[in-house]
Write an enzyme that holds these catalytic residues in place. Structure first.
Site, short mmCIF file in Angstrom:
data_model
loop_
_atom_site.label_atom_id
_atom_site.label_comp_id
_atom_site.label_asym_id
_atom_site.label_seq_id
_atom_site.Cartn_x
_atom_site.Cartn_y
_atom_site.Cartn_z
N CYS A 122 0.89 -1.16 0.00
CA CYS A 122 0.00 0.00 0.00
C CYS A 122 0.92 1.20 0.00
O CYS A 122 1.59 1.48 0.99
CB CYS A 122 -0.91 0.04 1.22
SG CYS A 122 -1.88 1.56 1.27
N SER A 143 -1.06 1.67 4.73
CA SER A 143 -0.73 0.28 5.06
C SER A 143 -1.92 -0.64 4.87
O SER A 143 -2.08 -1.60 5.61
CB SER A 143 -0.23 0.21 6.51
OG SER A 143 -1.21 0.77 7.36
FE FE Z 1 -3.27 1.97 2.99
#
Ligand code: FE
Length: 196
Positions: free
Chosen positions: A104, A108
């Site tokens: 990502c 995250s």
């Molecule tokens: Fe994310």
């Protein structure tokens, strides 16, 4: 959403939303706590490993999983939401000439329900930026050295869409049970930083 609100740290925004729901009489702190606890108690990489082992042993399931993962998960009693908002899951399959890895880049985002809590390096800026720039070098740092002719695809997760890697079934596992196959699958294999 006002600019002011959007600039708050995510935890503060979540807390503000929770408080509004509580004030409106729609839920209570105790209800929210138990929903989160229930979700986390079931979030584990053994879920992802079960999905992979089923896909390795059942071609029809594998096809359904790659087409519509959210629906296929329910066949194993799993879901992406755990009673909370369900995110879309896309399962990406490793082959002899294609390897997949997830990240990502913004924060995250991670398929928590299937992989459990994410490893700390997944959240680090170093991983998030370098895996996009030079995935082959990053995977080598994890000890995964891929042939130059293996194409690497990096999948960038978002709030709406999460990814999970379907690793290649290891050689010499033809006689293994689904349960034993599941035990071979690691969290890193499901992220794509390991072969299995
Ligand atoms: Fe994310």
């Amino acid at each position: 959403m006002s600019g002011d609100h959007a600039s708050l740290p995510i935890a503060a925004r979540v807390r503000r939303l929770e408080q509004r729901l509580i004030d409106a009489g729609l839920t209570t702190d105790a209800e929210l706590d138990s929903a989160v606890t229930e979700f986390l108690s079931q979030a584990s990489p053994t879920n992802g490993a079960r999905v992979v082992a089923r896909a390795w042993t059942d071609d029809a399931f594998r096809a359904r999983l790659l087409t519509d993962a959210n629906t296929a998960l329910r066949e194993l009693g799993l879901s992406m939401g755990g009673g909370l908002q369900e995110q879309r899951l896309k399962v990406v399959e490793n082959t002899s000439d294609r390897h997949n890895v997830i990240v990502c880049t913004l924060c995250s985002c991670y398929p928590l329900a299937l992989l459990g809590p994410s490893p700390s390096w997944y959240k680090y800026e170093a991983y998030r930026s370098s895996v996009v720039r030079d995935p082959r070098a990053v995977l080598a740092e994890f000890g995964l050295r891929l042939d130059q002719d293996v194409e690497i695809t990096v999948w960038d997760s978002s709030a709406e869409t999460r990814y999970m890697v379907l690793p290649r079934r290891p050689d010499n596992t033809a006689v293994m049970s689904e349960e034993d196959l599941a035990a071979l699958v690691t969290r890193e294999g499901l992220i794509g930083t390991a072969a299995v």
